[in-house]
Enzyme design. Structure first.
Site, PDB file in Angstrom:
ATOM      1  N   SER A   1       7.325   6.359  11.347  1.00 15.16           N
ATOM      2  CA  SER A   1       8.448   7.044  11.626  1.00 15.16           C
ATOM      3  C   SER A   1       9.454   6.747  10.163  1.00 15.16           C
ATOM      4  O   SER A   1       9.140   5.120   9.761  1.00 15.16           O
ATOM      5  CB  SER A   1       9.619   6.973  12.859  1.00 15.16           C
ATOM      6  OG  SER A   1       9.496   6.667  14.194  1.00 15.16           O
TER       7      SER A   1
ATOM      8  N   ILE B   1      15.782  -8.340   7.469  1.00 11.30           N
ATOM      9  CA  ILE B   1      16.982  -8.253   8.229  1.00 11.30           C
ATOM     10  C   ILE B   1      18.240  -7.689   7.122  1.00 11.30           C
ATOM     11  O   ILE B   1      18.906  -8.694   6.639  1.00 11.30           O
ATOM     12  CB  ILE B   1      17.456  -7.966   9.229  1.00 11.30           C
ATOM     13  CG1 ILE B   1      16.150  -7.947  10.538  1.00 11.30           C
ATOM     14  CG2 ILE B   1      18.985  -7.984   9.855  1.00 11.30           C
ATOM     15  CD1 ILE B   1      16.660  -8.812  11.414  1.00 11.30           C
ATOM     16  N   LEU B   2      18.841  -7.053   6.551  1.00 12.62           N
ATOM     17  CA  LEU B   2      19.581  -6.304   5.766  1.00 12.62           C
ATOM     18  C   LEU B   2      21.267  -6.564   5.645  1.00 12.62           C
ATOM     19  O   LEU B   2      21.185  -6.212   6.960  1.00 12.62           O
ATOM     20  CB  LEU B   2      19.602  -4.680   5.001  1.00 12.62           C
ATOM     21  CG  LEU B   2      18.397  -4.735   4.199  1.00 12.62           C
ATOM     22  CD1 LEU B   2      18.528  -3.292   3.168  1.00 12.62           C
ATOM     23  CD2 LEU B   2      18.294  -6.010   2.886  1.00 12.62           C
TER      24      LEU B   2
ATOM     25  N   ARG C   1      21.914 -15.352   4.111  1.00 12.52           N
ATOM     26  CA  ARG C   1      21.962 -13.512   3.446  1.00 12.52           C
ATOM     27  C   ARG C   1      22.682 -13.331   3.463  1.00 12.52           C
ATOM     28  O   ARG C   1      22.071 -11.711   2.462  1.00 12.52           O
ATOM     29  CB  ARG C   1      21.678 -13.382   5.773  1.00 12.52           C
ATOM     30  CG  ARG C   1      20.710 -11.918   5.273  1.00 12.52           C
ATOM     31  CD  ARG C   1      20.569 -10.955   6.703  1.00 12.52           C
ATOM     32  NE  ARG C   1      19.897 -12.641   7.713  1.00 12.52           N
ATOM     33  CZ  ARG C   1      18.356 -12.539   7.709  1.00 12.52           C
ATOM     34  NH1 ARG C   1      17.740 -11.537   6.811  1.00 12.52           N
ATOM     35  NH2 ARG C   1      17.730 -13.080   8.843  1.00 12.52           N
TER      36      ARG C   1
ATOM     37  N   HIS D   1       8.598   2.846   9.412  1.00 19.95           N
ATOM     38  CA  HIS D   1       8.470   2.264  10.492  1.00 19.95           C
ATOM     39  C   HIS D   1       7.018   2.308  11.830  1.00 19.95           C
ATOM     40  O   HIS D   1       7.110   3.525  11.858  1.00 19.95           O
ATOM     41  CB  HIS D   1       9.780   2.094  11.458  1.00 19.95           C
ATOM     42  CG  HIS D   1       9.547   0.474  12.988  1.00 19.95           C
ATOM     43  ND1 HIS D   1       9.914  -0.453  12.357  1.00 19.95           N
ATOM     44  CD2 HIS D   1       9.526   1.348  13.676  1.00 19.95           C
ATOM     45  CE1 HIS D   1       9.303  -1.473  13.408  1.00 19.95           C
ATOM     46  NE2 HIS D   1       9.614  -0.296  14.890  1.00 19.95           N
TER      47      HIS D   1
ATOM     48  N   SER E   1       0.647  -1.037   0.454  1.00 13.09           N
ATOM     49  CA  SER E   1      -0.151   0.029  -0.252  1.00 13.09           C
ATOM     50  C   SER E   1       1.182   1.637   0.179  1.00 13.09           C
ATOM     51  O   SER E   1       0.380   2.170  -0.949  1.00 13.09           O
ATOM     52  CB  SER E   1      -1.090  -0.346   1.207  1.00 13.09           C
ATOM     53  OG  SER E   1      -0.248   0.214   2.176  1.00 13.09           O
ATOM     54  N   ASN E   2       1.920   1.277   0.792  1.00 18.49           N
ATOM     55  CA  ASN E   2       2.432   2.299   0.636  1.00 18.49           C
ATOM     56  C   ASN E   2       3.492   2.598  -1.431  1.00 18.49           C
ATOM     57  O   ASN E   2       3.557   3.381  -1.199  1.00 18.49           O
ATOM     58  CB  ASN E   2       3.728   2.401   1.783  1.00 18.49           C
ATOM     59  CG  ASN E   2       3.523   2.950   3.176  1.00 18.49           C
ATOM     60  OD1 ASN E   2       2.967   3.383   3.081  1.00 18.49           O
ATOM     61  ND2 ASN E   2       3.692   2.503   4.104  1.00 18.49           N
TER      62      ASN E   2
ATOM     63  N   GLU F   1      21.961  -0.415  12.135  1.00 17.94           N
ATOM     64  CA  GLU F   1      20.677  -0.714  13.814  1.00 17.94           C
ATOM     65  C   GLU F   1      19.555  -0.943  13.290  1.00 17.94           C
ATOM     66  O   GLU F   1      19.711  -0.053  12.345  1.00 17.94           O
ATOM     67  CB  GLU F   1      21.120   0.129  14.647  1.00 17.94           C
ATOM     68  CG  GLU F   1      20.527   0.359  15.564  1.00 17.94           C
ATOM     69  CD  GLU F   1      20.790   1.176  16.330  1.00 17.94           C
ATOM     70  OE1 GLU F   1      20.137   1.597  17.864  1.00 17.94           O
ATOM     71  OE2 GLU F   1      21.360   2.083  16.253  1.00 17.94           O
TER      72      GLU F   1
ATOM     73  N   ASP G   1      16.031  -0.369  12.200  1.00 23.67           N
ATOM     74  CA  ASP G   1      15.232   0.474  12.560  1.00 23.67           C
ATOM     75  C   ASP G   1      15.682   1.769  13.269  1.00 23.67           C
ATOM     76  O   ASP G   1      15.198   2.466  14.497  1.00 23.67           O
ATOM     77  CB  ASP G   1      14.097   0.292  13.700  1.00 23.67           C
ATOM     78  CG  ASP G   1      13.243  -1.388  12.506  1.00 23.67           C
ATOM     79  OD1 ASP G   1      13.101  -0.828  11.173  1.00 23.67           O
ATOM     80  OD2 ASP G   1      12.471  -1.795  13.655  1.00 23.67           O
TER      81      ASP G   1
ATOM     82  N   ASN H   1      13.216   4.053   5.225  1.00 19.80           N
ATOM     83  CA  ASN H   1      12.585   3.464   5.122  1.00 19.80           C
ATOM     84  C   ASN H   1      11.853   3.531   6.210  1.00 19.80           C
ATOM     85  O   ASN H   1      12.028   4.600   6.213  1.00 19.80           O
ATOM     86  CB  ASN H   1      13.505   2.200   6.509  1.00 19.80           C
ATOM     87  CG  ASN H   1      12.421   1.398   7.005  1.00 19.80           C
ATOM     88  OD1 ASN H   1      11.902   0.355   6.293  1.00 19.80           O
ATOM     89  ND2 ASN H   1      12.495   0.761   7.990  1.00 19.80           N
TER      90      ASN H   1
ATOM     91  N   GLU I   1       0.200   7.412   7.276  1.00 18.87           N
ATOM     92  CA  GLU I   1       2.463   6.252   5.851  1.00 18.87           C
ATOM     93  C   GLU I   1       1.819   6.599   4.750  1.00 18.87           C
ATOM     94  O   GLU I   1       2.833   7.781   3.601  1.00 18.87           O
ATOM     95  CB  GLU I   1       2.391   5.129   6.247  1.00 18.87           C
ATOM     96  CG  GLU I   1       2.460   4.613   7.798  1.00 18.87           C
ATOM     97  CD  GLU I   1       2.942   3.345   7.849  1.00 18.87           C
ATOM     98  OE1 GLU I   1       2.842   2.184   6.687  1.00 18.87           O
ATOM     99  OE2 GLU I   1       3.529   2.886   9.191  1.00 18.87           O
TER     100      GLU I   1
END
Length: 218
Positions: A138, A94-95, A67, A111, A15-16, A145, A147, A109, A176
């Site tokens: 946010s 998680i990158l 990963r 959140h 949706s974003n 790190e 978020d 990003n 958002e």
């Protein structure tokens, strides 16, 4: 000014991503969504991309044994589009540090919490369980790190006594869809940048909590 090239990473409904696509189509963002990439083949966001005649790409993380190998394939695909900005829009991965550093200052990003509160998952229920009266979302630059990158902007909603995790999620999502395209528009027009791990907006350094969408006229 030439339109900026945007690549969006998604894992679900999108949706974003849809809000960003529409903002580009209406020229509210001086940018073009070149590709939407998902780690899940069934993500509805890929259908949104196809409908908008945007490249819809799947890189299934289950096909990779680590990963690092997944992120290597993802980085190669992103780089093929020569993007000016990479937007995480519900990308549930998680990158690795190498990929994050490769796009330092170019990756955003969103959140669903008022960071630094509630990094990670289940943010809406955690806010309710804690008895909070405010919740929100946010937008931040992505760093290693989780978020925890420098915050650009936040948007708030009130938590009602009868709110559930689902109803609160809907409230936050509505905000958002307004704030994420706005922040991307700032970036694409040159108003926003990351400098020495500080957020610079209109050539001024922002506070660590960024701009509050509800109180500022942009």
């Amino acid at each position: 000014m030439q339109n900026k090239r945007i690549v969006i990473l998604v894992s679900g409904n999108g949706s974003n991503a849809q809000a960003i696509i529409e903002a580009c189509q209406s020229n509210d963002i001086r940018g073009e969504v070149c590709a939407i990439i998902s780690n899940r083949p069934t993500a509805f966001a890929l259908q949104r991309a196809k409908k908008a005649d945007i490249d819809a790409i799947t890189i299934d993380h289950k096909a990779y044994d680590s990963r690092e190998s997944f992120d290597h394939a993802l980085q190669n695909k992103i780089d093929a589009y020569c993007p000016d900005i990479i937007v995480l829009a519900g990308f549930m991965r998680i990158l690795t540090p190498g990929l994050v550093k490769h796009y330092h200052g170019k990756m955003l990003n969103i959140h669903p919490s008022l960071l630094p509160l509630y990094p990670g998952l289940n943010t809406h229920q955690r806010a309710i369980d804690n008895g909070d009266i405010k919740h929100g979302a946010s937008i931040h630059f992505v760093t290693c790190e989780l978020d925890g990158g420098p915050i650009i902007a936040q948007t708030e909603v009130s938590i009602s006594p009868d709110d559930t995790s689902e109803s609160l999620a809907k409230k936050v999502a509505q905000r958002e869809w307004d704030i994420y395209p706005l922040v991307i528009a700032w970036y694409c027009s040159g108003r926003l940048r990351l400098e020495d791990d500080s957020v610079i907006f209109d050539d001024e350094k922002l506070s660590r909590n960024g701009l509050l969408h509800n109180e500022v006229t942009f």
